[in-house]
Design a protein around this motif. Structure first.
Motif, short mmCIF file in Angstrom:
data_model
loop_
_atom_site.label_atom_id
_atom_site.label_comp_id
_atom_site.label_asym_id
_atom_site.label_seq_id
_atom_site.Cartn_x
_atom_site.Cartn_y
_atom_site.Cartn_z
N ASN A 1 1.86 2.10 -3.42
CA ASN A 1 0.76 2.27 -4.37
C ASN A 1 -0.26 3.26 -3.82
O ASN A 1 -1.44 2.97 -3.67
CB ASN A 1 0.09 0.93 -4.67
N GLN A 2 0.24 4.42 -3.48
CA GLN A 2 -0.64 5.46 -2.96
C GLN A 2 -1.19 6.31 -4.12
O GLN A 2 -0.53 6.48 -5.13
CB GLN A 2 0.14 6.35 -1.98
N PRO A 3 -2.41 6.87 -3.94
CA PRO A 3 -3.32 6.67 -2.80
C PRO A 3 -4.07 5.36 -2.91
O PRO A 3 -4.22 4.82 -4.01
CB PRO A 3 -4.26 7.86 -2.94
N PHE A 4 -4.53 4.83 -1.78
CA PHE A 4 -5.29 3.58 -1.77
C PHE A 4 -6.65 3.83 -1.12
O PHE A 4 -6.82 4.75 -0.33
CB PHE A 4 -4.52 2.49 -1.01
N PRO B 1 0.81 -1.23 0.00
CA PRO B 1 0.00 0.00 0.00
C PRO B 1 0.84 1.28 0.00
O PRO B 1 0.46 2.26 -0.63
CB PRO B 1 -0.83 -0.13 1.28
N MET B 2 1.98 1.28 0.71
CA MET B 2 2.78 2.49 0.77
C MET B 2 3.42 2.81 -0.58
O MET B 2 3.73 3.98 -0.86
CB MET B 2 3.87 2.35 1.84
#
Length: 503
Positions: free
Chosen positions: A173-176, A170-171
């Motif tokens: 592939n921001q924003p999530f 997730p960090m």
């Protein structure tokens, strides 16, 4: 009296509105989360999400307010149906409407948030009403500001860890989206725990700032040294803590990211002196300080109320102790006179006196007794007076029906009857009639008493007895009684109307 009842109704309505506030806040928060996570922009979408969630959460609201009013057994039943049975049935039935894409259905996250906040609210409110529950140290810690904030922060850690665990890297592939996949928590439990300990440590640092603000800056410096010292100490804390805590947060593995990727610091970078870090700390202190001050004031207000209640209880006991000796001494004097003449009424007088003293000692110490018991006490008192006075005094009485349905403070009405005998019967040797009538209309008890006026004692007619009565009524039945005393055709008349609770 009408004005007093009106204010009671207003407080009743305000109380019920306040009960709704925790759930309303959670539902609005959930609606915002959904609106932002879906990246919607139109106000119509926002209003639609709110309307659908409030409609689906209506059983939660009903169960919550009912559980706050009912007895414990009924409250548990209503709470279980509202927060357990209803969600299960809803989740089963919603599968029939899976094709309705425009609807934002109640999910596990919404249910968990509503259940948690309702449970905490109900426990805290019932704890305030029960001294036995409040004596429990663990419950005191839970319903305190420290405990509530701790649970909120830990709950946020669980939720945010679940969100991070839902996405792959997730960090990077921001924003999530702010969504939680419950199944992935169990299927990738190690990964979830890895996120959880880091986010929990992050929130623990923020919690430590709150503790520093409350117990050092506010309780020590603001309370004892004044506003200027508090502002100075807060500024020093802001300058020192911001880069220190930021550097600790950067040590977390989750923030070991390539250059250009936002991390979990307020500034989103590795600069511990970023202006955004200071701005975040400033707003954190600015928001938490008035909340802490409000809770501190509420705590002080509760302590003051408890002290006032203890003083009121002590005063009532002292007032009650001032009543019994007068009656006891008069009766013993009469008993002494009867024994000197070897009257056949002496044994009956002793028995009546024993019954009255037994009631005074055992029932008189209670805060509430059945109106039936109080009426029986008055009847015994009048029976004793008939023995003392013989044919010289006649009593015209009337007693209420269904008295067993109501409760009253003990040894309250006797004060009016004692006063009528003391000033209307004892000073004269003539035949007199004392009127003493009790009636009930709905939940209002009306007492009417009338006795002849002894003009030699008119100025002292309202002595210690009636003064104590007024004070006890003011303490026990504020805005729920009226007491009228007047002269009418050589009669001293007393009328007392008071609202009684049901047993």
């Amino acid at each position: 009296m009408h004005r007093g009842f009106s204010s009671l109704r207003q407080r009743f309505n305000a109380h019920h509105l306040i009960v709704f506030l925790p759930l309303i806040a959670i539902i609005l928060l959930e609606a915002h989360i959904r609106f932002l996570s879906l990246k919607l922009h139109f106000i119509s979408d926002y209003l639609l999400i709110n309307a659908q969630l409030f409609l689906q959460c209506t059983p939660f609201l009903v169960a919550h307010v009912c559980a706050s009013r009912f007895t414990l057994k009924r409250a548990v039943i209503v709470f279980s149906f509202g927060f357990i049975v209803y969600p299960i049935l809803f989740l089963i039935l919603k599968e029939q409407f899976a094709n309705t894409a425009q609807w934002h259905f109640l999910d596990l996250q919404s249910w968990a948030l509503c259940l948690s906040v309702s449970l905490v609210w109900l426990i805290s409110k019932r704890g305030n009403k029960s001294k036995k529950i409040l004596n429990s140290k663990w419950l005191k810690s839970i319903v305190s500001l420290d405990g509530m904030l701790f649970m909120m922060m830990f709950g946020w850690s669980l939720i945010f860890s679940g969100v991070l665990n839902t996405h792959v890297n997730p960090m990077l592939n921001q924003p999530f989206n702010i969504i939680i996949d419950i199944t992935k928590i169990f299927s990738e439990f190690d990964n979830f725990v890895n996120y959880l300990w880091q986010i929990t440590l992050y929130t623990a640092l923020m919690y430590s700032v709150y503790l520093l603000n409350r117990y050092i800056l506010i309780r020590k410096i603001l309370t004892h040294c004044g506003v200027l010292a508090f502002l100075s100490a807060s500024l020093i804390g802001l300058v020192i803590l911001t880069p220190t805590l930021t550097s600790w947060v950067l040590l977390l593995p989750i923030n070991d990211l390539p250059v250009g990727i936002s991390n979990l610091t307020p500034g989103g970078n590795n600069n511990i002196f970023s202006p955004d870090n200071y701005l975040f700390m400033f707003f954190y202190l600015a928001v938490s300080t008035p909340i802490i001050l409000a809770f501190e004031r509420q705590q002080q207000h509760a302590q003051i109320n408890e002290i006032a209640q203890q003083q009121t209880t002590t005063e009532l006991k002292l007032l009650q102790q001032q009543i019994n000796p007068h009656f006891l001494f008069n009766t013993l004097n009469n008993l002494y006179a009867l024994t000197l003449t070897k009257s056949d009424d002496a044994p009956e007088l002793v028995m009546q006196l024993a019954n009255l003293l037994r009631y005074s000692v055992y029932e008189g110490q209670k805060s509430q007794v059945s109106l039936t018991n109080e009426v029986d006490y008055l009847k015994d008192f009048i029976a004793l007076q008939r023995i003392r006075s013989g044919e010289r005094c006649q009593f015209e009485t009337q007693w209420p029906e269904q008295a067993q349905q109501y409760a009253i403070a003990p040894l309250l009405l006797i004060m009016i009857l004692e006063n009528a005998i003391k000033h209307g019967v004892e000073p004269t040797s003539d035949k007199v009639t004392v009127v003493f009538k009790l009636t009930i209309t709905e939940n209002t008890l009306t007492l009417f008493s009338a006795n002849p006026i002894n003009h030699a004692q008119t100025s002292s007619h309202q002595g210690v007895g009636l003064t104590n009565l007024r004070r006890r009524l003011a303490l026990l039945y504020p805005n729920k009684h009226t007491l009228t005393i007047n002269e009418n055709n050589d009669l001293w008349q007393t009328t007392l109307a008071m609202e009684l609770p049901r047993c």
